[in-house]
Enzyme design. Structure first.
Site, mmCIF file in Angstrom:
data_model
loop_
_atom_site.group_PDB
_atom_site.id
_atom_site.type_symbol
_atom_site.label_atom_id
_atom_site.label_comp_id
_atom_site.label_asym_id
_atom_site.label_seq_id
_atom_site.Cartn_x
_atom_site.Cartn_y
_atom_site.Cartn_z
ATOM 1 N N PRO A 197 0.796 -1.224 0.000
ATOM 2 C CA PRO A 197 0.000 0.000 0.000
ATOM 3 C C PRO A 197 0.832 1.278 0.000
ATOM 4 C CG PRO A 197 -0.042 -1.002 2.169
ATOM 5 C CD PRO A 197 0.647 -1.975 1.267
ATOM 6 N N GLY B 89 4.386 3.392 -4.993
ATOM 7 C CA GLY B 89 3.812 4.242 -6.031
ATOM 8 C C GLY B 89 2.932 5.356 -5.516
ATOM 9 N N GLY C 164 10.933 -5.676 -4.924
ATOM 10 C CA GLY C 164 11.025 -6.363 -3.641
ATOM 11 C C GLY C 164 9.765 -7.143 -3.307
ATOM 12 N N THR D 52 10.473 1.803 -8.003
ATOM 13 C CA THR D 52 11.332 2.830 -8.599
ATOM 14 C C THR D 52 11.862 2.399 -9.952
ATOM 15 O OG1 THR D 52 12.006 3.587 -6.406
ATOM 16 C CG2 THR D 52 13.396 4.227 -8.257
ATOM 17 N N SER E 292 17.663 -14.360 -22.263
ATOM 18 C CA SER E 292 16.464 -15.145 -22.538
ATOM 19 C C SER E 292 15.778 -15.382 -21.203
ATOM 20 C CB SER E 292 16.820 -16.478 -23.199
ATOM 21 O OG SER E 292 15.674 -17.303 -23.313
ATOM 22 N N GLU F 50 18.747 -6.699 -2.248
ATOM 23 C CA GLU F 50 18.806 -6.780 -0.791
ATOM 24 C C GLU F 50 19.880 -7.773 -0.363
ATOM 25 O OE1 GLU F 50 17.094 -4.811 1.113
ATOM 26 O OE2 GLU F 50 15.793 -3.967 -0.448
#
Length: 341
Positions: free
Chosen positions: A11, A14, A70, A95, A215, A276
Site C-alpha cells: 500500500p 507508487g 522487492g 522505482t 532469454s 537486498e
C-alpha cells in the site's frame, strides 16, 4: 469451479496509487474470469511472502504481486518451493521495475498493467535459487556491490542499479578488488575481481544493454565477472555496457551457466539478491528452468537477443557518458591488481 485470484499489494508503493486503483484492478481480474480479492502487506517481515504461500496452499489459481521488485521477490519466495505453484502476474509500482520492464508490462499505469491478464499471454519463467532463497532478476557480490547498502535511497534512483553503485563508490577513497573463487559449469575463475553478476533478465537498473542476449526461459543465467579493479576503469567499462559493447571486453568474463558456486578466499563476500542482502558466500546458485508461469506481453518480447542497433540511452545516461569520456582511459589495471595481491 471458478478460478480465484489474490492481489498482494504494497500500500505504500507508487505514492499509494495502487490503493486508489485497486477496485479497477479487481474488476479487470473479474473480467478475466477470476474471483478476485486483495491483501495489503504490512510492515512485518515476509508479509507478502507469507500471504503468497497461504494463497497457494489455499488453491488460488493466480497470485498478483503489486508493488516494487522487492514485493515480487517476496511473492516468488512464498511459492517457489511448493509443489503446486499458482500462476503469477505483476503490477509494478516501484522505482526501477526491472522485472516489469523485462516482461514488457506497463510501468506507469497499474490499471494498464492489470489489463495484461486479459490478453492471456503467459511464459514459464526461469528463477534463481541462491542458497535457500530465490530471486527473480539478479544476484551479485563483491566489494563494489557492498557499497549499495550505505547509499541513500533517493540516490539509488538517479541512474539505476549500476549507476548508483558508482555514486556509492565515489564516497570511498578507492575501490579494491577482492579475491574470488567462482565455479560455473565446468569452468573456474580464481583471481581478483570487483564484483560478479548473475542475471535472469535483460534489465538491470533500467539498463537493457547490460545483458543484451538475455532469454527469460532458457534455463541459464548470464554471469558477468568484473575484473576491472579501479573506479576509472569501471566507469569506462560502464560506458561500453550502456552501448552494448562490453561482452568481449577483456576486463570482464561473460558466460551463460546453469549453476554457479561462489567461494570466499581471503575476504568476506556479501551476496546481494534482487537488491537486498541475501547472505554470505560460500553460496550455490541454481537456475530453476521454467519454474513459474507468468503473465506477460509476449507479443512485445523478442524471440531472440534484444536489438542493439540503436541502444536506448536516456538523457541522464548521456550526461553520465559525457562525463566519463573526459576521464583518461586507465592503463594501470595490471599494476593496481599487482599491488592488491
Amino acid at each position: 469451479m471458478q478460478k480465484r485470484a489474490r492481489v498482494i499489494y504494497n500500500p505504500t508503493s507508487g505514492r499509494e496509487v495502487l490503493k486508489q486503483s485497486m477496485i479497477d484492478i479487481l474488476n479487470i481480474l473479474e473480467e478475466a474470469g477470476f474471483e478476485a480479492s486483495a491483501y495489503a502487506t504490512t510492515p512485518e517481515p515476509k508479509s507478502a511472502e507469507n500471504e503468497a504461500r497461504r494463497a497457494a496452499k489455499a488453491g488460488f489459481d493466480l497470485v498478483v504481486a503489486a508493488g516494487g521488485d522487492g514485493t515480487i521477490n517476496e511473492v516468488v519466495n512464498g511459492i517457489a518451493d511448493l509443489h503446486f505453484r499458482p500462476m503469477m502476474a505483476i503490477i509494478p509500482a516501484g522505482t526501477t521495475n526491472d522485472y516489469a520492464r523485462a516482461l514488457k508490462i506497463p510501468r506507469e499505469d497499474p490499471v494498464a498493467a492489470a489489463k495484461v491478464v486479459l490478453k492471456d499471454q503467459r511464459i514459464k519463467m526461469d528463477i534463481g535459487k541462491a542458497g535457500e532463497n530465490y530471486f527473480i532478476n539478479i544476484a551479485a557480490g563483491g566489494l563494489l556491490t557492498e557499497l549499495t547498502y550505505d547509499v541513500p535511497s533517493n540516490m539509488k534512483s538517479i541512474f539505476g542499479y549500476l549507476a548508483y553503485l558508482v555514486k556509492g563508490a565515489e564516497l570511498l577513497p578507492q575501490i579494491k578488488p577482492v579475491d574470488m573463487d567462482i565455479e560455473y559449469d565446468g569452468e573456474h575463475f580464481n583471481g581478483k575481481a570487483s564484483m560478479f553478476f548473475l542475471a535472469l533478465t535483460n534489465s538491470i537498473g533500467g539498463f537493457e544493454q547490460i545483458v543484451p542476449d538475455a532469454s527469460l526461459d532458457d534455463g541459464r543465467f548470464t554471469l558477468i565477472i568484473v575484473k576491472a579493479s579501479n573506479l576509472v576503469s569501471i566507469l569506462h567499462l560502464m560506458v561500453k555496457a550502456l552501448n552494448g559493447n562490453h561482452m568481449n571486453d577483456p576486463r570482464i568474463i561473460y558466460r551463460k551457466p546453469k549453476r554457479v558456486k561462489v567461494n570466499p578466499v581471503n575476504d568476506r563476500v556479501m551476496v546481494n539478491i534482487d537488491g537486498e542482502y541475501g547472505g554470505d558466500a560460500p553460496m550455490v546458485f541454481k537456475n530453476l528452468h521454467k519454474h513459474i508461469e507468468m503473465f506477460a506481453n509476449l507479443d512485445k518480447i523478442p524471440d531472440d537477443a534484444y536489438d542493439l542497433s540503436e541502444p536506448k540511452v536516456t538523457e541522464a545516461e548521456e550526461n553520465f557518458i559525457k562525463q566519463v569520456k573526459k576521464l583518461p582511459e586507465d592503463d594501470t589495471e595490471e599494476t593496481d591488481q599487482d599491488k592488491n595481491k
